[in-house]
Design an enzyme around this catalytic site. Structure first.
Site, PDB file in Angstrom:
ATOM      1  N   HIS A  65       2.375 -10.615   1.959  1.00  0.00           N
ATOM      2  CA  HIS A  65       3.583  -9.998   1.392  1.00  0.00           C
ATOM      3  C   HIS A  65       3.892 -10.533  -0.007  1.00  0.00           C
ATOM      4  O   HIS A  65       5.045 -10.578  -0.417  1.00  0.00           O
ATOM      5  CB  HIS A  65       4.796 -10.193   2.321  1.00  0.00           C
ATOM      6  CG  HIS A  65       4.740  -9.346   3.555  1.00  0.00           C
ATOM      7  ND1 HIS A  65       5.472  -8.201   3.705  1.00  0.00           N
ATOM      8  CD2 HIS A  65       4.009  -9.467   4.692  1.00  0.00           C
ATOM      9  CE1 HIS A  65       5.217  -7.662   4.899  1.00  0.00           C
ATOM     10  NE2 HIS A  65       4.322  -8.412   5.523  1.00  0.00           N
ATOM     11  N   THR A  66       2.848 -10.952  -0.718  1.00  0.00           N
ATOM     12  CA  THR A  66       3.063 -11.423  -2.087  1.00  0.00           C
ATOM     13  C   THR A  66       2.962 -10.276  -3.093  1.00  0.00           C
ATOM     14  O   THR A  66       3.539 -10.355  -4.177  1.00  0.00           O
ATOM     15  CB  THR A  66       2.023 -12.491  -2.480  1.00  0.00           C
ATOM     16  OG1 THR A  66       0.720 -11.956  -2.214  1.00  0.00           O
ATOM     17  CG2 THR A  66       2.210 -13.777  -1.714  1.00  0.00           C
ATOM     18  N   ASP A  67       2.228  -9.202  -2.712  1.00  0.00           N
ATOM     19  CA  ASP A  67       1.897  -8.173  -3.727  1.00  0.00           C
ATOM     20  C   ASP A  67       3.139  -7.502  -4.318  1.00  0.00           C
ATOM     21  O   ASP A  67       3.276  -7.430  -5.532  1.00  0.00           O
ATOM     22  CB  ASP A  67       0.846  -7.164  -3.226  1.00  0.00           C
ATOM     23  CG  ASP A  67       1.166  -6.505  -1.898  1.00  0.00           C
ATOM     24  OD1 ASP A  67       2.257  -6.776  -1.343  1.00  0.00           O
ATOM     25  OD2 ASP A  67       0.329  -5.711  -1.427  1.00  0.00           O
ATOM     26  N   GLY A  97      -7.101   2.253  11.360  1.00  0.00           N
ATOM     27  CA  GLY A  97      -5.858   1.703  11.892  1.00  0.00           C
ATOM     28  C   GLY A  97      -6.016   0.292  12.432  1.00  0.00           C
ATOM     29  O   GLY A  97      -5.227  -0.158  13.251  1.00  0.00           O
ATOM     30  N   GLY A 130      -6.244  -2.466  10.409  1.00  0.00           N
ATOM     31  CA  GLY A 130      -5.865  -3.439   9.387  1.00  0.00           C
ATOM     32  C   GLY A 130      -6.982  -3.721   8.396  1.00  0.00           C
ATOM     33  O   GLY A 130      -6.897  -4.665   7.609  1.00  0.00           O
ATOM     34  N   SER A 142      -7.917   3.539   4.997  1.00  0.00           N
ATOM     35  CA  SER A 142      -7.222   4.511   4.151  1.00  0.00           C
ATOM     36  C   SER A 142      -7.609   4.318   2.685  1.00  0.00           C
ATOM     37  O   SER A 142      -7.921   5.285   1.980  1.00  0.00           O
ATOM     38  CB  SER A 142      -5.705   4.420   4.344  1.00  0.00           C
ATOM     39  OG  SER A 142      -5.220   3.133   4.069  1.00  0.00           O
ATOM     40  N   ASP A 187      -5.019  -3.269  -1.103  1.00  0.00           N
ATOM     41  CA  ASP A 187      -6.029  -2.488  -0.370  1.00  0.00           C
ATOM     42  C   ASP A 187      -6.994  -1.794  -1.317  1.00  0.00           C
ATOM     43  O   ASP A 187      -8.214  -1.930  -1.203  1.00  0.00           O
ATOM     44  CB  ASP A 187      -5.347  -1.424   0.508  1.00  0.00           C
ATOM     45  CG  ASP A 187      -4.427  -2.035   1.553  1.00  0.00           C
ATOM     46  OD1 ASP A 187      -4.387  -3.276   1.642  1.00  0.00           O
ATOM     47  OD2 ASP A 187      -3.757  -1.265   2.264  1.00  0.00           O
ATOM     48  N   TYR A 221       8.909  -3.795   7.963  1.00  0.00           N
ATOM     49  CA  TYR A 221       8.243  -3.974   6.670  1.00  0.00           C
ATOM     50  C   TYR A 221       9.246  -3.683   5.548  1.00  0.00           C
ATOM     51  O   TYR A 221       9.384  -4.461   4.594  1.00  0.00           O
ATOM     52  CB  TYR A 221       7.036  -3.035   6.577  1.00  0.00           C
ATOM     53  CG  TYR A 221       6.094  -3.356   5.445  1.00  0.00           C
ATOM     54  CD1 TYR A 221       4.930  -4.089   5.667  1.00  0.00           C
ATOM     55  CD2 TYR A 221       6.356  -2.931   4.145  1.00  0.00           C
ATOM     56  CE1 TYR A 221       4.065  -4.382   4.634  1.00  0.00           C
ATOM     57  CE2 TYR A 221       5.489  -3.223   3.106  1.00  0.00           C
ATOM     58  CZ  TYR A 221       4.348  -3.942   3.354  1.00  0.00           C
ATOM     59  OH  TYR A 221       3.493  -4.238   2.324  1.00  0.00           O
TER      60      TYR A 221
HETATM   61  P1  ADP Z   1      -6.045   1.411   8.010  1.00  0.00           P
HETATM   62  O1  ADP Z   1      -5.981   1.681   6.549  1.00  0.00           O
HETATM   63  O2  ADP Z   1      -5.630   0.024   8.377  1.00  0.00           O
HETATM   64  O3  ADP Z   1      -7.369   1.752   8.627  1.00  0.00           O
HETATM   65  P2  ADP Z   1      -4.124   3.522   8.016  1.00  0.00           P
HETATM   66  O4  ADP Z   1      -3.216   4.072   9.053  1.00  0.00           O
HETATM   67  O5  ADP Z   1      -3.576   3.111   6.717  1.00  0.00           O
HETATM   68  O6  ADP Z   1      -4.952   2.355   8.697  1.00  0.00           O
HETATM   69  O7  ADP Z   1      -5.234   4.631   7.685  1.00  0.00           O
HETATM   70  C1  ADP Z   1      -5.986   5.234   8.732  1.00  0.00           C
HETATM   71  C2  ADP Z   1      -6.053   6.738   8.500  1.00  0.00           C
HETATM   72  O8  ADP Z   1      -6.937   7.038   7.408  1.00  0.00           O
HETATM   73  C3  ADP Z   1      -6.640   7.496   9.687  1.00  0.00           C
HETATM   74  O9  ADP Z   1      -5.682   7.767  10.673  1.00  0.00           O
HETATM   75  C4  ADP Z   1      -7.151   8.758   9.010  1.00  0.00           C
HETATM   76  O10 ADP Z   1      -6.089   9.669   8.795  1.00  0.00           O
HETATM   77  C5  ADP Z   1      -7.617   8.255   7.648  1.00  0.00           C
HETATM   78  N1  ADP Z   1      -9.059   7.990   7.661  1.00  0.00           N
HETATM   79  C6  ADP Z   1      -9.673   6.833   7.427  1.00  0.00           C
HETATM   80  N2  ADP Z   1     -11.018   6.955   7.501  1.00  0.00           N
HETATM   81  C7  ADP Z   1     -11.273   8.249   7.805  1.00  0.00           C
HETATM   82  C8  ADP Z   1     -12.442   9.028   8.013  1.00  0.00           C
HETATM   83  N3  ADP Z   1     -13.657   8.498   7.937  1.00  0.00           N
HETATM   84  N4  ADP Z   1     -12.277  10.338   8.313  1.00  0.00           N
HETATM   85  C9  ADP Z   1     -11.053  10.885   8.381  1.00  0.00           C
HETATM   86  N5  ADP Z   1      -9.915  10.211   8.188  1.00  0.00           N
HETATM   87  C10 ADP Z   1     -10.007   8.906   7.900  1.00  0.00           C
HETATM   88 MG    MG Z   2      -4.210   1.694   5.374  1.00  0.00          MG
END
Ligand code: ADP
Ligand code: MG
Length: 379
Positions: free
Chosen positions: A33-35, A122, A124, A128, A172, A221
């Site tokens: 939580h520094t960013d 999802g 961590g 995304s 990220d 958060y």
């Molecule tokens: P994290 O970034 O920790 O994995 P997030 O909830 O931020 O978790 O992001 C996950 C989301 O990113 C997934 O639910 C999906 O919508 C999208 N995503 C990630 N990789 C893919 C992929 N290969 N194909 C489709 N969607 C993806």
């Molecule tokens: Mg993410």
């Protein structure tokens, strides 16, 4: 993964991709939580990520598919519209298209697009940011553009903040963009500026994902974010990064107790990131590990974003001789613990930790022995 991408692309669109990019997931090494307080953070890109393939189309159709969902989502060219339900994953590439426009860049009017991944979503590890960066690279390459890496990192973050709607800091996308094998990425979030710090030989990462998520995680958060801003205002600064540990000690009385704890965590965590960079530069993994544990204890007691599950894993890990240190990684309130270990830590040790956790909480954590990897690039 490249052969899987090619095969699935051909099976889905009956043609080959013209452009392919890969972007890695990342571990938050230290800097919790520094960013968004303007501080510093260290992260590592890992050897798992998202691959995106793209082929331009003559018409104005944008067709998206993912190895995770075989159906094709078709949209027309023009300003991207948000999708919901099973199609909501398309908001990541659509958000990148919208963000490119903000930075004077463009995506093709029509294309076939496929994403495949060997990164848990999802968990961590920031799948995304990986899908955003891999998408951005193929979009700009297919327009004959090659903007600086820093621009692509900003585009990806803009997509996540403004189109997907997640208020993440620069960690990220910065680590996925600037990562390098056998290195950590040091980010000064005020620039932002990005640097590489060599990871000493013999350092290993193990991730234990609890799959737990506090029911109120988004609200919590936002509450921590608000508390940090309130503490900064009470201390007369714009961001907590401007407060040194000595300044805080002198002025702490101005803050109500909960705000004083949040501020102390952020101020000391920023100092720990610097100390950790120094420890890594002298290849002192023992000191680096101690700082990781101190970071976790601070999250646990001062920032109060740990959970019983995360504390259990850290407590179990730190008594293993081959573990240098362990801490929660990511936003907290559930999620994953990361351990920095020597090569002597192996599957047997990891399974033992997982078994103890399962006995205490009734579910098994996922275990990942993550290696460092290179940042986002065209393939
Ligand atoms: P994290 O970034 O920790 O994995 P997030 O909830 O931020 O978790 O992001 C996950 C989301 O990113 C997934 O639910 C999906 O919508 C999208 N995503 C990630 N990789 C893919 C992929 N290969 N194909 C489709 N969607 C993806
Ligand atoms: Mg993410």
């Amino acid at each position: 993964m490249k052969s899987e991408l090619l095969a699935t692309f051909r099976a889905t669109f009956l043609r080959s991709p013209e452009f392919i990019a890969r972007a890695p997931g990342r571990i938050e090494f230290i800097g919790n939580h520094t960013d968004y307080n303007g501080g510093t953070v260290l992260g590592a890109a890992i050897d798992r990520g998202v691959w995106v393939g793209l082929a331009r189309r003559e018409d104005q159709q944008r067709r998206f598919s993912s190895g995770q969902r075989r159906d094709i989502v078709a949209t027309s060219a023009g300003a991207p519209q948000r999708r919901s339900g099973a199609e909501s994953w398309v908001n990541y590439p659509l958000g990148v298209i919208a963000a490119l426009g903000e930075f004077g860049l463009r995506a093709p009017a029509g294309f076939d697009y496929l994403a495949v991944s060997n990164l848990p979503t999802g968990a961590g590890l920031s799948s995304s940011a990986a899908i955003e960066l891999a998408s951005a690279l193929t979009f700009v390459a297919s327009m004959g553009e090659s903007p600086p890496r820093e621009t692509l990192v900003k585009v990806a973050r803009h997509a996540e903040n403004h189109f997907v709607g997640v208020p993440c800091g620069i960690l990220d996308q910065g680590v996925s963009g600037f990562g390098r094998r056998d290195h950590l990425v040091f980010i000064d979030c005020r620039g932002p500026s990005f640097d590489l710090v060599p990871l000493p030989a013999g350092a290993h990462f193990w991730i234990f994902n609890t799959h737990t998520k506090h029911a109120l995680v988004d609200g919590l958060y936002a509450e921590r974010h608000r508390e940090c801003m309130e503490a900064a205002a009470a201390l007369g600064v714009a961001q907590l990064v401007e407060v040194s540990p000595a300044m805080l000690a002198a002025a702490e009385g101005k803050l109500r107790p909960s705000l004083a704890k949040r501020a102390r965590h952020v101020v000391e965590e920023i100092a720990r990131v610097s100390a950790c960079v120094a420890a890594l530069r002298t290849e002192n993994l023992t000191d680096a590990g101690r700082l990781l544990v101190a970071s976790h204890r601070s999250s646990q007691r001062l920032f109060e974003n740990s959970t019983a599950e995360l504390d259990f894993l850290v407590d179990a890990l730190v008594i293993v001789p081959s573990v240098y240190g362990a801490r929660l990684t990511g936003g907290g309130f559930g999620g994953a613990v990361m351990a920095l270990t020597s090569p002597e830590f192996g599957d047997a040790e990891a399974r033992q930790i997982a078994a103890a956790y399962t006995q205490a909480f009734g579910t098994a954590p996922d275990i990942l022995h993550a290696k460092t990897g290179d940042g986002a690039a065209l393939q």
